[in-house]
Enzyme design. Structure first.
Site, PDB file in Angstrom:
ATOM      1  N   CYS A  19       0.563  -1.481  -0.006  1.00 58.76           N
ATOM      2  CA  CYS A  19      -0.380  -0.107  -0.177  1.00 58.76           C
ATOM      3  C   CYS A  19       1.079   1.559   0.087  1.00 58.76           C
ATOM      4  CB  CYS A  19      -1.076   0.141   1.487  1.00 58.76           C
ATOM      5  SG  CYS A  19      -1.954  -1.206   1.133  1.00 58.76           S
ATOM      6  N   TYR A 254     -10.135 -10.440 -23.344  1.00 58.68           N
ATOM      7  CA  TYR A 254      -9.635 -10.523 -22.605  1.00 58.68           C
ATOM      8  C   TYR A 254     -10.833 -10.651 -21.535  1.00 58.68           C
ATOM      9  CZ  TYR A 254      -6.100  -7.895 -25.374  1.00 58.68           C
ATOM     10  OH  TYR A 254      -5.759  -7.509 -26.978  1.00 58.68           O
ATOM     11  N   GLU A 275      -9.927 -15.324 -24.584  1.00 58.40           N
ATOM     12  CA  GLU A 275      -9.120 -15.416 -22.936  1.00 58.40           C
ATOM     13  C   GLU A 275      -7.843 -16.091 -23.154  1.00 58.40           C
ATOM     14  OE1 GLU A 275      -8.612 -14.006 -20.135  1.00 58.40           O
ATOM     15  OE2 GLU A 275      -7.261 -15.364 -20.060  1.00 58.40           O
ATOM     16  N   CYS A 344      -7.056  -0.981 -16.359  1.00 56.98           N
ATOM     17  CA  CYS A 344      -6.308  -1.026 -15.493  1.00 56.98           C
ATOM     18  C   CYS A 344      -4.711  -0.463 -15.054  1.00 56.98           C
ATOM     19  CB  CYS A 344      -6.415  -2.651 -14.550  1.00 56.98           C
ATOM     20  SG  CYS A 344      -5.501  -3.153 -15.213  1.00 56.98           S
TER      21      CYS A 344
HETATM   22  N1  SAH Z   1     -12.469  -9.304 -18.943  1.00 54.11           N
HETATM   23  C1  SAH Z   1     -12.156  -9.293 -17.023  1.00 54.11           C
HETATM   24  C2  SAH Z   1     -10.792 -10.377 -16.998  1.00 54.11           C
HETATM   25  C3  SAH Z   1      -9.242  -8.622 -17.170  1.00 54.11           C
HETATM   26  S1  SAH Z   1      -8.255  -9.121 -16.984  1.00 54.11           S
HETATM   27  C4  SAH Z   1     -13.262  -9.454 -15.657  1.00 54.11           C
HETATM   28  O1  SAH Z   1     -13.308  -8.218 -15.774  1.00 54.11           O
HETATM   29  O2  SAH Z   1     -12.826 -10.511 -15.498  1.00 54.11           O
HETATM   30  C5  SAH Z   1      -7.497  -9.383 -18.013  1.00 54.11           C
HETATM   31  C6  SAH Z   1      -7.477 -11.024 -18.784  1.00 54.11           C
HETATM   32  O3  SAH Z   1      -6.549 -10.609 -20.219  1.00 54.11           O
HETATM   33  C7  SAH Z   1      -6.914 -11.801 -18.050  1.00 54.11           C
HETATM   34  O4  SAH Z   1      -7.963 -13.181 -17.712  1.00 54.11           O
HETATM   35  C8  SAH Z   1      -6.446 -12.342 -18.891  1.00 54.11           C
HETATM   36  O5  SAH Z   1      -4.947 -13.830 -18.620  1.00 54.11           O
HETATM   37  C9  SAH Z   1      -6.055 -12.068 -20.112  1.00 54.11           C
HETATM   38  N2  SAH Z   1      -5.335 -12.046 -21.686  1.00 54.11           N
HETATM   39  C10 SAH Z   1      -3.938 -11.504 -21.443  1.00 54.11           C
HETATM   40  N3  SAH Z   1      -3.775 -11.620 -22.772  1.00 54.11           N
HETATM   41  C11 SAH Z   1      -4.160 -11.380 -23.593  1.00 54.11           C
HETATM   42  C12 SAH Z   1      -4.317 -12.183 -24.520  1.00 54.11           C
HETATM   43  N4  SAH Z   1      -3.798 -11.702 -25.867  1.00 54.11           N
HETATM   44  N5  SAH Z   1      -6.011 -12.619 -25.917  1.00 54.11           N
HETATM   45  C13 SAH Z   1      -6.736 -12.934 -24.856  1.00 54.11           C
HETATM   46  N6  SAH Z   1      -5.983 -12.821 -23.416  1.00 54.11           N
HETATM   47  C14 SAH Z   1      -5.666 -12.018 -22.896  1.00 54.11           C
END
Ligand code: SAH
Length: 392
Positions: A19, A254, A275, A344
């Site tokens: 933190c 993603y 994903e 994020c």
């Molecule tokens: N939308 C989801 C996850 C967001 S985090 C939620 O809200 O819970 C980003 C996600 O992207 C992660 O699950 C990660 O595994 C995935 N990711 C990372 N690089 C990627 C890529 N090149 N292609 C597809 N998914 C990917």
């Protein structure tokens, strides 16, 4: 309002790298985060319609549903510690048994595992020498369901009766319920929590959590927003930005455990999720009885070339680095009227918005949401639409 509650400042405030905003009044944390995002947008000449005030988290304390702790020590040959990296000291680990951003169950589990590990006499795994046994402790807790999953990650360099540790954990008086204890063997040289072999010591190797009335199955390594109550605010905002979806095909790129896809599916014609982590995709298919959701495992960059459905709307929720530039080019080529980008990390968001803006997309609305009180992280949701908007 719990947000306004100020507890005693954390004992480890000056040493724990977790933190940075410990003890900083919450209003000030929020205005710093908002200022960072606004500053980046302005610096990159991103024009925006509405920039809404930042939304605070529903709770400032005990909000995390997952922690990854590391075994180590504070000084050379000192007693074993388990927790977070020390501020600016890559090699020292602070035992965070008083940590306030998790609840009492996390603290009890941490203490139990550390006591047990220290008593075995086997050393922690030294990440430069690649010797030693104890590596990480992963704790996940469904804050809505109360389900707790514990995974202890070690190398294979010692034999320890891990069942005994599982029994100690089972005997704990937790507020939640322990649904699984795993022993994960990881001999990889990289300092990441990963898995060569996973042994179930107790129960099962997943937990359930609920968000906005839907149920999600979470495996030890799949991505899931780490603040369940905050995630509901985030996804509700995203859902509002997505707008009318009745006859629309939506891409959820993603998609992680498919949270966004499944929240949108009941009000859309079809949702297609992409994903890269296969186990995250498998976990959720069929769970919420939605038959208009398709998930594809693979890299967005490649998979979007192979999808048969043409999207009307795209939701983007990339990892910290943002969207791969080549993938972003392909995404733009779909030519959808609206996109919702959930980010994020403000710096990668600003970079991607430059590309989107130069390709004809405008920021219609933008809202920051604080999912991580006391830390510097912030989420931003952006509604993009084609053509000009009245920018301020
Ligand atoms: N939308 C989801 C996850 C967001 S985090 C939620 O809200 O819970 C980003 C996600 O992207 C992660 O699950 C990660 O595994 C995935 N990711 C990372 N690089 C990627 C890529 N090149 N292609 C597809 N998914 C990917």
């Amino acid at each position: 309002m719990e947000n306004m509650e100020i507890r005693e400042v954390c004992r480890d405030k000056d040493i724990c790298g977790g933190c940075v905003y410990q003890g900083v009044p919450y209003e000030e944390q929020l205005s710093n985060k908002f200022g960072e995002v606004k500053g980046l947008l302005d610096k990159k000449d991103i024009r925006y319609g509405e920039l809404l005030p930042i939304e605070g988290a529903p709770s400032r304390y005990g909000y995390r549903n997952k922690m990854e702790y590391t075994f180590g020590d504070m000084e050379k040959n000192g007693p074993m510690t388990l927790g977070m990296h020390k501020k600016k000291h890559f090699m020292s680990i602070v035992t965070v048994d008083q940590c306030q951003i998790v609840d009492e169950d996390f603290r009890k589990i941490l203490t139990t595992v550390l006591d047990f590990a220290a008593k075995t006499g086997f050393p922690y795994y030294h990440k430069l020498r690649h010797t030693g046994f104890w590596r990480h402790l992963l704790v996940r807790k469904g804050l809505k369901t109360g389900e707790v999953l514990v995974a202890v990650v070690t190398s294979s360099q010692a034999q320890v009766n891990m069942m005994e540790l599982a029994e100690h954990l089972k005997a704990l008086d937790l507020e939640g319920s322990l649904v699984g204890v795993l022993h994960i063997i990881n001999d990889s040289l990289a300092d990441v929590v990963q898995c060569d072999e996973s042994r179930i010591l107790l129960g099962r190797d997943f937990l359930y959590e609920e968000l906005l009335g839907l149920r999600f199955k979470i495996s030890p390594f799949s991505f899931f927003q780490t603040n369940s109550f905050g995630a509901e605010v985030l996804y509700e905002t995203a859902r509002a930005y997505v707008g009318e979806t009745k006859d629309k095909v939506i891409y959820d790129l993603y998609s992680g455990t498919g949270t966004i896809a499944q929240i949108l599916a009941p009000v859309a014609k079809k949702v297609v999720g992409v994903e890269i982590v296969e186990e995250a995709v498998e976990a959720n298919a069929g769970l919420n009885q939605l038959d208009n959701c398709d998930f594809h495992a693979g890299d967005v960059l490649k998979v979007i070339d192979e999808l048969s459905e043409v999207p009307d709307l795209i939701v983007l929720d990339p990892p910290r680095d943002g969207i791969n530039p080549k993938a972003l080019e392909k995404i733009i080529r779909f030519g959808v009227e609206r996109m919702v980008y959930i980010s994020c990390k403000p710096t990668s968001l600003a970079r991607d918005l430059v590309t989107l803006q130069s390709s004809g997309y405008q920021v219609e609305k933008c809202c920051c949401i604080d999912l991580f009180p006391s830390t510097y992280h912030v989420e931003t949701v952006v509604l993009l639409s084609k053509g000009e908007v009245d920018s301020k």
